[in-house]
Design an enzyme around this catalytic site. Structure first.
Site, PDB file in Angstrom:
ATOM      1  N   ASP A  84     -19.230  20.850  -3.688  1.00 27.30           N
ATOM      2  CA  ASP A  84     -19.759  22.192  -3.448  1.00 27.30           C
ATOM      3  C   ASP A  84     -19.263  22.752  -2.122  1.00 27.30           C
ATOM      4  OD1 ASP A  84     -21.048  22.228  -5.852  1.00 27.30           O
ATOM      5  OD2 ASP A  84     -23.021  21.745  -5.053  1.00 27.30           O
ATOM      6  N   HIS A 108     -23.465  31.696  -7.385  1.00 25.69           N
ATOM      7  CA  HIS A 108     -23.945  31.877  -6.015  1.00 25.69           C
ATOM      8  C   HIS A 108     -22.940  31.413  -4.980  1.00 25.69           C
ATOM      9  CE1 HIS A 108     -25.521  27.488  -5.910  1.00 25.69           C
ATOM     10  NE2 HIS A 108     -24.857  27.655  -7.036  1.00 25.69           N
TER      11      HIS A 108
END
Length: 654
Positions: A322, A394
């Site tokens: 991530d 996001h």
């Protein structure tokens, strides 16, 4: 989380970043903690819980399954009354949005709960593979059915007699969430069990988070490397009483990167040297690039290198998948080409992040090569302002906001998608970002007045960016023709205009990196440009697109409404003109030099007629803007005119 979000958010160019940010709770820890608290014996008070879309989906699921939760998640504290290993509700339908940290573990737990359940999500959730987890659960006797496409949600779970074999096997090269889901579900059987990973396990730090959370709730898992995991017989979840959720280490990466790129220092609070989240290793990666990094027990701080730019990198980023997305944007600010390796897991996240990141970095001007499990990124000399698609992801929105630190405006499409993990991200980002003052020289004038030549020369002397606004409309016409878009399809043309990848350098015009200087001058493109220019939605989209050219160190923009409409606050406004006869003679010479057959009287008539149309048009009629200096070039050459503009700006060239 709920609420109406704007369609887009415009971020102003930033000159620097500095400050302190208190991080929200980790999504990974929040949802793991909520689920285990719901399954545990006793009451668990969870503090610093993330309040986001993903945690809201988990809380809704727990409530539907009969778990009592007290408190307001917005306050960061809830009390979960555990059900002692089995959910009370035997039949339920759960909507889990795009929350993989809810969908995967709940699939495993409910397969062992002895009831009938249906699990579904948003369309993207139904594109994310789950077949390896389902196969492992079926090996235990679970009855799980695909309701649409084999290997993908939505799922239907039927009551079944489940018994874990001595050893379960699961692939590790698609998603570590499959292994985490099994490890969270197996203690519910009460039997000794082992899980063996087939292939290379990706995202190992997220499995570490799972093991740490299990230990907090009284379940110790032995492991042999990352290939075999063993649970002892008699394992069961017990409430630890009070649990504090660490700040989001993945979210920390955006602010640490801002400090490393924008000068800093930027400090994040909520994670530090004792963090159990693997994504804190992002700070080590930044330090390897030359950033200055400091650590505390509950904080990390990053600043730019003491001298020079961040160093280019070639890194295996399997351990921080991530946070690695943030490094893809940091690559725009390094001193050479960069490579991000071993990131195949990006393709099965909220979107195909490899493809999405490649698309958006190209809009910013980067050269990007996409591989199945890698990205190569070469930054441009100057970033371009761009409208960034977020793909309902996001992390795409948060990562790419950092591009504003390149001194360019950035439009974030669907900024509300950050509610998945960091609802107030843009407010926090604004607190550390320091806006840049981007100077603009706006040069307007009638056709053939020489404004293009003069503006280009001024831009070259100053080393600034250059915008030929007339060419922008031609580029939309060319792009529409090439894409087969109906010239009356206003909404589609507006989207095309907003995402236009236009560039002007060395007297040439580029569209998506291709030199189209000659292509935009053909009659078909001229006709298309006239048609699209009459569409209000296209003009509105191009208004922002033209303003997006205003990046550091500055911009020279030329056209017919630069000073009056597009850049009304320009530092210097110039209205450049010449007599119609002089302009006709200039155009005549240009066309004759190109071998074209024209007559001077015809050109003079054409210019006079165009002047009349430009003055009378409804949208942005040609006029000298308020505060603009008049420069008549009838008796001036282009170099003389450029020197006059530079003199007015106070930057004469020698």
């Amino acid at each position: 989380m709920s609420g109406i979000h704007p369609a887009f958010l415009d971020l102003a160019p930033l000159a620097a970043a500095a400050g302190t940010v208190r991080l929200p709770g980790s999504k990974s820890l929040s949802n793991r903690t909520l689920l285990l608290a719901g399954l545990a014996e006793g009451i668990t008070e969870i503090r610093d819980l993330l309040d986001s879309d993903d945690t809201a989906r988990m809380l809704e699921a727990l409530a539907t399954l009969g778990v009592r939760v007290e408190g307001d998640p917005a306050s960061g504290t809830v009390r979960v009354h555990g059900c002692g290993g089995r959910f009370p509700v035997d039949e339920a339908e759960l909507f889990l949005g795009n929350a993989g940290t809810a969908f995967r573990p709940l699939t495993a737990v409910l397969a062992l709960n002895g009831g009938r359940y249906r699990l579904r999500g948003v369309a993207r959730m139904h594109e994310r593979p789950i077949g390896d987890l389902v196969e492992a659960l079926r090996a235990m006797g679970a009855s799980i059915h695909y309701e649409a496409v084999e290997g993908f949600p939505p799922l239907r779970i039927e009551a079944a007699s489940v018994r874990a074999p001595d050893t379960l096997r699961v692939r590790g090269d698609v998603s570590s969430q499959f292994l985490s889901a099994l490890l969270m579900a197996l203690p519910l059987t009460g039997r000794a069990a082992a899980v063996e990973v087939e292939g290379e396990l990706i995202s190992k730090p997220y499995v570490d988070i799972t093991l740490n959370t299990l230990a907090r709730f009284g379940v110790s898992v032995g492991r042999q490397g990352y290939q075999r995991f063993e649970l002892p017989a008699g394992s069961r979840y017990r409430s630890p009483g009070v649990v504090h959720v660490e700040g989001d280490a993945s979210g920390a990466s955006y602010f640490l990167a801002a400090g490393a790129v924008g000068g800093g220092p930027v400090r994040v609070e909520g994670v530090g040297r004792g963090s159990i989240q693997g994504d804190v290793r992002f700070a080590d990666a930044l330090e390897g690039l030359g950033a200055q990094v400091r650590w505390g027990d509950n904080w990390i701080e990053a600043s730019a290198p003491a001298s020079g730019r961040l160093k280019a990198f070639d890194l295996d980023l399997n351990h921080i998948p991530d946070a690695a997305m943030t490094l893809a944007v940091v690559a725009l600010f390094t001193d050479g080409p960069c490579r991000l390796r071993n990131i195949a897991s990006w393709r099965v996240k909220e979107t195909d992040r490899i493809a999405a990141m490649a698309n958006e970095l190209r809009k910013l001007g980067a050269l990007v090569v996409e591989h199945p499990d890698q990205l190569e990124v070469q930054s441009p000399a100057l970033l371009r302002g761009a409208a960034i698609e977020t793909y309902d992801d996001h992390r795409m929105a948060m990562c790419l906001s950092l591009a504003a630190l390149g001194g360019v405006p950035v439009r974030i499409i669907d900024p509300g998608c950050v509610a998945k993990t960091f609802p107030d991200y843009f407010e926090r980002f604004a607190e550390v970002g320091q806006p840049a003052r981007v100077p603009v020289i706006a040069i307007d004038g009638p056709s053939a007045s020489g404004k293009g030549t003069v503006a280009d020369r001024v831009a070259q002397v100053l080393g600034w960016r250059y915008l030929d606004s007339g060419a922008v409309y031609r580029l939309v016409g060319l792009a529409a023709i090439r894409a087969g878009v109906d010239l009356a399809d206003e909404p589609t043309l507006a989207v095309l205009a907003e995402g236009l990848q236009a560039e002007f350098r060395a007297g040439r015009v580029f569209l998506s990196g291709e030199d189209v200087t000659e292509a935009i001058r053909v009659e078909a493109v001229s006709s298309a440009a006239s048609k699209v220019a009459a569409l209000p939605a296209v003009r509105a989209a191009l208004l922002w697109r033209q303003r997006a050219f205003a990046g550091l160190p500055g911009l020279v923009a030329e056209g017919r409404d630069m000073a009056s409409v597009v850049f009304p606050d320009a530092e210097l406004k110039v209205f450049l003109t010449a007599s119609a006869q002089t302009r006709a003679e200039r155009r005549y010479k240009q066309l004759i030099d190109k071998g074209m057959s024209v007559t001077l009287p015809a050109l003079l008539q054409e210019i006079e007629e165009r002047d009349a149309r430009d003055r009378q048009r409804m949208a942005a009629p040609l006029r000298q803007a308020d505060g603009a200096r008049l420069l008549d070039t009838t008796d001036l050459g282009a170099e003389q005119a450029a020197q006059q503009v530079l003199g007015w700006f106070g930057r004469e060239s020698s």
